[in-house]
Design a protein around this motif. Structure first.
Motif, PDB file in Angstrom:
ATOM      1  N   VAL A   2      39.467 -33.802 -80.160  1.00 16.83           N
ATOM      2  CA  VAL A   2      39.550 -32.976 -78.968  1.00 16.83           C
ATOM      3  C   VAL A   2      38.343 -33.322 -78.099  1.00 16.83           C
ATOM      4  O   VAL A   2      37.200 -33.112 -78.500  1.00 16.83           O
ATOM      5  CB  VAL A   2      39.547 -31.474 -79.315  1.00 16.83           C
ATOM      6  N   THR A   3      38.603 -33.882 -76.940  1.00 20.06           N
ATOM      7  CA  THR A   3      37.523 -34.293 -76.047  1.00 20.06           C
ATOM      8  C   THR A   3      36.961 -33.086 -75.305  1.00 20.06           C
ATOM      9  O   THR A   3      37.627 -32.053 -75.179  1.00 20.06           O
ATOM     10  CB  THR A   3      38.025 -35.322 -75.026  1.00 20.06           C
ATOM     11  N   PRO A   4      35.729 -33.215 -74.781  1.00 21.28           N
ATOM     12  CA  PRO A   4      35.155 -32.110 -74.010  1.00 21.28           C
ATOM     13  C   PRO A   4      36.044 -31.700 -72.831  1.00 21.28           C
ATOM     14  O   PRO A   4      36.142 -30.522 -72.507  1.00 21.28           O
ATOM     15  CB  PRO A   4      33.809 -32.666 -73.534  1.00 21.28           C
ATOM     16  N   GLN A   5      36.701 -32.665 -72.199  1.00 18.79           N
ATOM     17  CA  GLN A   5      37.569 -32.347 -71.061  1.00 18.79           C
ATOM     18  C   GLN A   5      38.779 -31.523 -71.511  1.00 18.79           C
ATOM     19  O   GLN A   5      39.176 -30.592 -70.837  1.00 18.79           O
ATOM     20  CB  GLN A   5      38.019 -33.645 -70.367  1.00 18.79           C
ATOM     21  N   MET A   6      39.367 -31.896 -72.652  1.00 19.23           N
ATOM     22  CA  MET A   6      40.480 -31.114 -73.199  1.00 19.23           C
ATOM     23  C   MET A   6      40.009 -29.710 -73.568  1.00 19.23           C
ATOM     24  O   MET A   6      40.683 -28.722 -73.291  1.00 19.23           O
ATOM     25  CB  MET A   6      41.047 -31.777 -74.451  1.00 19.23           C
ATOM     26  N   LEU A   7      38.857 -29.644 -74.211  1.00 19.12           N
ATOM     27  CA  LEU A   7      38.308 -28.371 -74.661  1.00 19.12           C
ATOM     28  C   LEU A   7      38.075 -27.422 -73.494  1.00 19.12           C
ATOM     29  O   LEU A   7      38.369 -26.228 -73.581  1.00 19.12           O
ATOM     30  CB  LEU A   7      37.005 -28.614 -75.420  1.00 19.12           C
ATOM     31  N   LYS A   8      37.579 -27.961 -72.394  1.00 20.37           N
ATOM     32  CA  LYS A   8      37.294 -27.141 -71.220  1.00 20.37           C
ATOM     33  C   LYS A   8      38.535 -26.386 -70.762  1.00 20.37           C
ATOM     34  O   LYS A   8      38.462 -25.229 -70.378  1.00 20.37           O
ATOM     35  CB  LYS A   8      36.757 -28.027 -70.090  1.00 20.37           C
ATOM     36  N   GLY A   9      39.682 -27.036 -70.841  1.00 21.52           N
ATOM     37  CA  GLY A   9      40.905 -26.404 -70.391  1.00 21.52           C
ATOM     38  C   GLY A   9      41.483 -25.383 -71.342  1.00 21.52           C
ATOM     39  O   GLY A   9      42.151 -24.442 -70.921  1.00 21.52           O
ATOM     40  N   VAL A  10      41.227 -25.553 -72.642  1.00 16.89           N
ATOM     41  CA  VAL A  10      41.855 -24.655 -73.615  1.00 16.89           C
ATOM     42  C   VAL A  10      40.904 -23.630 -74.218  1.00 16.89           C
ATOM     43  O   VAL A  10      41.363 -22.677 -74.849  1.00 16.89           O
ATOM     44  CB  VAL A  10      42.556 -25.436 -74.756  1.00 16.89           C
ATOM     45  N   LEU A  11      39.608 -23.795 -74.043  1.00 11.29           N
ATOM     46  CA  LEU A  11      38.659 -22.886 -74.678  1.00 11.29           C
ATOM     47  C   LEU A  11      38.899 -21.418 -74.318  1.00 11.29           C
ATOM     48  O   LEU A  11      38.921 -20.572 -75.218  1.00 11.29           O
ATOM     49  CB  LEU A  11      37.215 -23.299 -74.375  1.00 11.29           C
ATOM     50  N   PRO A  12      39.097 -21.073 -73.053  1.00 14.81           N
ATOM     51  CA  PRO A  12      39.356 -19.657 -72.758  1.00 14.81           C
ATOM     52  C   PRO A  12      40.579 -19.104 -73.490  1.00 14.81           C
ATOM     53  O   PRO A  12      40.578 -17.960 -73.940  1.00 14.81           O
ATOM     54  CB  PRO A  12      39.581 -19.645 -71.239  1.00 14.81           C
ATOM     55  N   ILE A  29      33.723 -16.757 -84.492  1.00 13.66           N
ATOM     56  CA  ILE A  29      34.675 -17.393 -83.581  1.00 13.66           C
ATOM     57  C   ILE A  29      34.368 -18.882 -83.482  1.00 13.66           C
ATOM     58  O   ILE A  29      35.260 -19.723 -83.584  1.00 13.66           O
ATOM     59  CB  ILE A  29      34.637 -16.730 -82.188  1.00 13.66           C
ATOM     60  N   LEU A  30      33.107 -19.210 -83.321  1.00 15.44           N
ATOM     61  CA  LEU A  30      32.676 -20.608 -83.251  1.00 15.44           C
ATOM     62  C   LEU A  30      33.082 -21.369 -84.511  1.00 15.44           C
ATOM     63  O   LEU A  30      33.651 -22.462 -84.437  1.00 15.44           O
ATOM     64  CB  LEU A  30      31.165 -20.674 -83.048  1.00 15.44           C
ATOM     65  N   LYS A  31      32.835 -20.789 -85.667  1.00 15.31           N
ATOM     66  CA  LYS A  31      33.185 -21.433 -86.937  1.00 15.31           C
ATOM     67  C   LYS A  31      34.696 -21.600 -87.066  1.00 15.31           C
ATOM     68  O   LYS A  31      35.179 -22.652 -87.489  1.00 15.31           O
ATOM     69  CB  LYS A  31      32.632 -20.626 -88.104  1.00 15.31           C
ATOM     70  N   PHE A  38      38.136 -28.149 -83.436  1.00 17.20           N
ATOM     71  CA  PHE A  38      37.360 -28.209 -82.197  1.00 17.20           C
ATOM     72  C   PHE A  38      35.898 -28.482 -82.554  1.00 17.20           C
ATOM     73  O   PHE A  38      35.016 -27.670 -82.307  1.00 17.20           O
ATOM     74  CB  PHE A  38      37.486 -26.898 -81.416  1.00 17.20           C
ATOM     75  N   THR A  39      35.669 -29.647 -83.148  1.00 18.90           N
ATOM     76  CA  THR A  39      34.352 -29.964 -83.694  1.00 18.90           C
ATOM     77  C   THR A  39      33.273 -30.095 -82.627  1.00 18.90           C
ATOM     78  O   THR A  39      32.099 -29.877 -82.912  1.00 18.90           O
ATOM     79  CB  THR A  39      34.409 -31.257 -84.527  1.00 18.90           C
ATOM     80  N   GLY A  40      33.642 -30.433 -81.418  1.00 19.91           N
ATOM     81  CA  GLY A  40      32.660 -30.631 -80.360  1.00 19.91           C
ATOM     82  C   GLY A  40      32.296 -29.369 -79.599  1.00 19.91           C
ATOM     83  O   GLY A  40      31.476 -29.420 -78.687  1.00 19.91           O
ATOM     84  N   VAL A  41      32.868 -28.238 -79.964  1.00 14.10           N
ATOM     85  CA  VAL A  41      32.578 -27.014 -79.224  1.00 14.10           C
ATOM     86  C   VAL A  41      31.157 -26.554 -79.531  1.00 14.10           C
ATOM     87  O   VAL A  41      30.723 -26.547 -80.677  1.00 14.10           O
ATOM     88  CB  VAL A  41      33.610 -25.893 -79.525  1.00 14.10           C
ATOM     89  N   GLY A  42      30.440 -26.218 -78.481  1.00 11.88           N
ATOM     90  CA  GLY A  42      29.060 -25.786 -78.636  1.00 11.88           C
ATOM     91  C   GLY A  42      28.920 -24.281 -78.589  1.00 11.88           C
ATOM     92  O   GLY A  42      29.788 -23.576 -78.070  1.00 11.88           O
ATOM     93  N   ASP A  43      27.814 -23.813 -79.124  1.00 10.07           N
ATOM     94  CA  ASP A  43      27.532 -22.377 -79.130  1.00 10.07           C
ATOM     95  C   ASP A  43      27.584 -21.800 -77.717  1.00 10.07           C
ATOM     96  O   ASP A  43      28.214 -20.773 -77.488  1.00 10.07           O
ATOM     97  CB  ASP A  43      26.131 -22.101 -79.702  1.00 10.07           C
ATOM     98  N   ALA A  44      26.914 -22.472 -76.796  1.00  9.13           N
ATOM     99  CA  ALA A  44      26.827 -21.963 -75.430  1.00  9.13           C
ATOM    100  C   ALA A  44      28.206 -21.872 -74.778  1.00  9.13           C
ATOM    101  O   ALA A  44      28.460 -20.950 -73.995  1.00  9.13           O
ATOM    102  CB  ALA A  44      25.908 -22.843 -74.590  1.00  9.13           C
ATOM    103  N   GLY A  48      29.438 -18.359 -73.609  1.00 11.99           N
ATOM    104  CA  GLY A  48      29.705 -18.273 -72.172  1.00 11.99           C
ATOM    105  C   GLY A  48      31.130 -17.833 -71.887  1.00 11.99           C
ATOM    106  O   GLY A  48      31.381 -17.022 -70.978  1.00 11.99           O
ATOM    107  N   THR A  49      32.074 -18.345 -72.676  1.00 16.72           N
ATOM    108  CA  THR A  49      33.475 -17.943 -72.521  1.00 16.72           C
ATOM    109  C   THR A  49      33.636 -16.471 -72.862  1.00 16.72           C
ATOM    110  O   THR A  49      34.333 -15.729 -72.147  1.00 16.72           O
ATOM    111  CB  THR A  49      34.381 -18.814 -73.417  1.00 16.72           C
ATOM    112  N   LEU A  50      32.997 -16.016 -73.930  1.00 21.87           N
ATOM    113  CA  LEU A  50      33.059 -14.595 -74.279  1.00 21.87           C
ATOM    114  C   LEU A  50      32.484 -13.734 -73.162  1.00 21.87           C
ATOM    115  O   LEU A  50      33.042 -12.681 -72.831  1.00 21.87           O
ATOM    116  CB  LEU A  50      32.312 -14.338 -75.593  1.00 21.87           C
ATOM    117  N   GLN A  51      31.390 -14.183 -72.551  1.00 24.47           N
ATOM    118  CA  GLN A  51      30.789 -13.418 -71.451  1.00 24.47           C
ATOM    119  C   GLN A  51      31.734 -13.360 -70.250  1.00 24.47           C
ATOM    120  O   GLN A  51      31.896 -12.310 -69.626  1.00 24.47           O
ATOM    121  CB  GLN A  51      29.444 -14.027 -71.038  1.00 24.47           C
ATOM    122  N   ARG A  52      32.385 -14.489 -69.939  1.00 17.78           N
ATOM    123  CA  ARG A  52      33.337 -14.488 -68.820  1.00 17.78           C
ATOM    124  C   ARG A  52      34.530 -13.583 -69.116  1.00 17.78           C
ATOM    125  O   ARG A  52      35.001 -12.853 -68.243  1.00 17.78           O
ATOM    126  CB  ARG A  52      33.788 -15.916 -68.502  1.00 17.78           C
TER     127      ARG A  52
END
Length: 111
Positions: A2-12, A29-31, A38-44, A48-52
């Motif tokens: 899963v690339t960062p670009q793909m992740l950006k679209g599906v993370l929310p 949730i991260l784990k 989604f191995t490339g997902v970062g803590d931030a 950040g998604t939870l905050q939004r």
């Protein structure tokens, strides 16, 4: 992968889905996402998604038992969050159908 670009679209979407059945704290949730691939997902990104989602009124949070450590902030879907998830679920399935209609046709063309 899963690339960062793909992740950006599906993370929310996947963050909302991760709360569909149970409340969870941020690291859980991260784990869950990392364990799902989604191995490339970062803590931030997750926090950040939870905050939004919180700002949009889709989730609320509360302090819960942290076991032997400090209290943890747990997140839970609000009624608005459940409605948003249901709307996204319909759109998600439409996207999967559309991609599935293209991918099998193109698979034989990839060398």
């Amino acid at each position: 992968m899963v690339t960062p670009q793909m992740l950006k679209g599906v993370l929310p979407i996947v963050v909302l889905w991760s709360l569909a059945d149970d409340d969870a704290y941020g690291y859980a949730i991260l784990k869950k996402l990392r364990d799902a691939g989604f191995t490339g997902v970062g803590d931030a990104s997750v926090y950040g998604t939870l905050q939004r989602h919180h700002d949009a009124g889709f989730v609320t949070s509360y302090l819960g038992d942290g076991g032997q450590g400090p209290a943890r902030r747990y997140y839970t879907l609000t009624p608005s969050g459940r409605l948003a998830l249901e709307n996204v679920r319909h759109d998600w399935h439409a996207l999967v159908r559309a991609v599935s209609a293209v991918v099998p046709a193109a698979e034989g063309q990839i060398a």
